[in-house]
Motif scaffolding. Structure first.
Motif, PDB file in Angstrom:
ATOM      1  N   THR A  93       5.449   0.690  34.701  1.00  0.00           N
ATOM      2  CA  THR A  93       4.363   1.080  33.796  1.00  0.00           C
ATOM      3  C   THR A  93       4.067   2.567  33.908  1.00  0.00           C
ATOM      4  OG1 THR A  93       2.764   0.478  35.512  1.00  0.00           O
ATOM      5  CG2 THR A  93       3.295  -1.195  33.853  1.00  0.00           C
ATOM      6  N   ALA A  94       4.625   3.219  34.915  1.00  0.00           N
ATOM      7  CA  ALA A  94       4.452   4.662  35.091  1.00  0.00           C
ATOM      8  C   ALA A  94       5.576   5.163  35.977  1.00  0.00           C
ATOM      9  CB  ALA A  94       3.093   4.968  35.729  1.00  0.00           C
ATOM     10  N   GLY A  95       5.786   6.466  35.955  1.00  0.00           N
ATOM     11  CA  GLY A  95       6.805   7.053  36.816  1.00  0.00           C
ATOM     12  C   GLY A  95       8.205   6.833  36.295  1.00  0.00           C
ATOM     13  N   SER A  96       9.183   7.144  37.127  1.00  0.00           N
ATOM     14  CA  SER A  96      10.583   7.010  36.731  1.00  0.00           C
ATOM     15  C   SER A  96      11.369   6.372  37.871  1.00  0.00           C
ATOM     16  CB  SER A  96      11.189   8.374  36.379  1.00  0.00           C
ATOM     17  OG  SER A  96      11.148   9.238  37.505  1.00  0.00           O
ATOM     18  N   LEU A  97      12.542   5.871  37.531  1.00  0.00           N
ATOM     19  CA  LEU A  97      13.354   5.106  38.471  1.00  0.00           C
ATOM     20  C   LEU A  97      14.824   5.392  38.199  1.00  0.00           C
ATOM     21  CD1 LEU A  97      13.453   2.661  40.554  1.00  0.00           C
ATOM     22  CD2 LEU A  97      13.665   1.199  38.538  1.00  0.00           C
ATOM     23  N   ARG A  98      15.588   5.552  39.273  1.00  0.00           N
ATOM     24  CA  ARG A  98      17.033   5.708  39.143  1.00  0.00           C
ATOM     25  C   ARG A  98      17.712   4.698  40.057  1.00  0.00           C
ATOM     26  NH1 ARG A  98      15.745   8.001  35.432  1.00  0.00           N
ATOM     27  NH2 ARG A  98      16.311  10.036  34.593  1.00  0.00           N
ATOM     28  N   LEU A 156      21.556   3.642  41.048  1.00  0.00           N
ATOM     29  CA  LEU A 156      22.970   4.016  40.927  1.00  0.00           C
ATOM     30  C   LEU A 156      23.169   5.027  39.803  1.00  0.00           C
ATOM     31  CD1 LEU A 156      24.575   0.477  41.440  1.00  0.00           C
ATOM     32  CD2 LEU A 156      24.196   2.257  43.154  1.00  0.00           C
ATOM     33  N   GLY A 157      22.203   5.929  39.676  1.00  0.00           N
ATOM     34  CA  GLY A 157      22.295   7.017  38.701  1.00  0.00           C
ATOM     35  C   GLY A 157      21.705   6.731  37.342  1.00  0.00           C
ATOM     36  N   ASP A 158      21.271   5.504  37.073  1.00  0.00           N
ATOM     37  CA  ASP A 158      20.738   5.134  35.763  1.00  0.00           C
ATOM     38  C   ASP A 158      19.300   4.645  35.873  1.00  0.00           C
ATOM     39  OD1 ASP A 158      23.024   5.552  34.003  1.00  0.00           O
ATOM     40  OD2 ASP A 158      23.961   3.878  35.067  1.00  0.00           O
ATOM     41  N   ASP A 159      18.582   4.726  34.768  1.00  0.00           N
ATOM     42  CA  ASP A 159      17.232   4.175  34.666  1.00  0.00           C
ATOM     43  C   ASP A 159      17.334   2.829  33.962  1.00  0.00           C
ATOM     44  OD1 ASP A 159      14.651   3.440  34.049  1.00  0.00           O
ATOM     45  OD2 ASP A 159      14.030   5.405  33.316  1.00  0.00           O
ATOM     46  N   PRO A 160      17.164   1.696  34.671  1.00  0.00           N
ATOM     47  CA  PRO A 160      17.341   0.375  34.053  1.00  0.00           C
ATOM     48  C   PRO A 160      16.443   0.148  32.849  1.00  0.00           C
ATOM     49  CG  PRO A 160      17.071   0.162  36.435  1.00  0.00           C
ATOM     50  CD  PRO A 160      16.784   1.585  36.092  1.00  0.00           C
ATOM     51  N   SER A 161      15.250   0.729  32.854  1.00  0.00           N
ATOM     52  CA  SER A 161      14.305   0.500  31.759  1.00  0.00           C
ATOM     53  C   SER A 161      14.755   1.144  30.458  1.00  0.00           C
ATOM     54  CB  SER A 161      12.911   1.009  32.139  1.00  0.00           C
ATOM     55  OG  SER A 161      12.894   2.422  32.245  1.00  0.00           O
ATOM     56  N   ARG A 162      15.714   2.056  30.528  1.00  0.00           N
ATOM     57  CA  ARG A 162      16.201   2.750  29.325  1.00  0.00           C
ATOM     58  C   ARG A 162      17.542   2.216  28.840  1.00  0.00           C
ATOM     59  NH1 ARG A 162      13.445   7.390  28.103  1.00  0.00           N
ATOM     60  NH2 ARG A 162      11.888   8.065  29.629  1.00  0.00           N
ATOM     61  N   LEU A 163      18.095   1.240  29.535  1.00  0.00           N
ATOM     62  CA  LEU A 163      19.404   0.704  29.164  1.00  0.00           C
ATOM     63  C   LEU A 163      19.258  -0.572  28.353  1.00  0.00           C
ATOM     64  CD1 LEU A 163      21.392   1.150  32.508  1.00  0.00           C
ATOM     65  CD2 LEU A 163      21.294   2.703  30.554  1.00  0.00           C
ATOM     66  N   ARG A 164      20.208  -0.812  27.457  1.00  0.00           N
ATOM     67  CA  ARG A 164      20.231  -2.020  26.639  1.00  0.00           C
ATOM     68  C   ARG A 164      21.671  -2.520  26.529  1.00  0.00           C
ATOM     69  NH1 ARG A 164      15.797  -0.913  27.459  1.00  0.00           N
ATOM     70  NH2 ARG A 164      13.953  -0.839  26.094  1.00  0.00           N
ATOM     71  N   GLY A 165      21.810  -3.781  26.197  1.00  0.00           N
ATOM     72  CA  GLY A 165      23.114  -4.353  25.867  1.00  0.00           C
ATOM     73  C   GLY A 165      24.156  -4.145  26.945  1.00  0.00           C
TER      74      GLY A 165
END
Length: 215
Positions: free
Chosen positions: A25-30, A32-41
């Protein structure tokens, strides 16, 4: 790394954030180099294939045989056709049997999973990780339903998955397991990190003091 802390401290939530089942709900996360909340499919599926999780509630299908639940660890690498065919004729059986042998369940491969005890089902979830071979292993109370000897063996297996350069993050209530099998301990209280130290700098008394400290 061992995650320790009282019930409700945020250990399971943190693991859920890392595997993408909980959205921040806040902040950012990486991861293995990726942000899971920004990935799809496909991109999200590829990341999840690199992250293996032993969930607190195990996420097993009771009506399926043990061999199918273990093979679920490889579904991200299989086509839909191969996954469907494996339900009829299990694929990769030698690898499944090796994984089940490692957790002491080789003789239960074709038994319905719902017929196993809680501790046996927990070991099936570990065997699923062994065939997946993830780069990052997340374990939410992986020894909670096991006797001390099996708990020690299971933590040893999970830690062994890191020998090729991977990582283990395990939520644990038993300080002895944390000190024996992990190299770092992070303590959470109310979602905050209040302890972060290498195991070499800690002993059982330090963790007992952590749990006994007033909140």
């Amino acid at each position: 790394m061992a995650l320790v802390g009282p019930s409700g401290a945020g250990k399971s939530t943190l693991l859920g954030l890392v595997n993408g089942s909980v959205l921040p709900t806040a902040g950012s996360l990486r991861v293995l180099g990726d942000d899971p909340s920004r990935l799809r499919g496909p991109a999200l599926r590829r990341l999840r294939a690199r992250v293996g999780t032993v969930h607190q509630h195990l996420e097993l299908v009771g009506q399926l045989r043990v061999v199918h639940n273990v093979n679920a660890g490889r579904l991200a690498d299989w086509s839909a056709a191969r996954a469907a065919w494996s339900l009829v004729r299990p694929q990769g059986v030698p690898e499944v049997l090796d994984a089940l042998s490692a957790v002491g369940l080789a003789d239960r491969a074709y038994e319905r999973t719902e017929r196993l005890s809680g501790g046996q089902r927990q070991r099936v979830a570990v065997a699923r990780l062994l065939v997946q071979r993830p780069e990052l292993v997340l374990a939410d109370e992986p020894a909670s339903a096991l006797d001390p000897v099996l708990a020690d063996a299971v933590l040893g297996l999970l830690a062994g998955l890191t020998e090729q350069g991977g990582a283990l993050v395990a939520s644990l209530h038993d300080p002895a397991l944390a000190l024996r099998h992990c190299t770092r301990v992070v303590g959470l209280v109310d979602g905050r990190v209040v302890l972060d130290a290498p195991v070499a700098d800690l002993d059982a008394g330090d963790l007992a003091d952590f749990y006994a400290a007033p909140r």
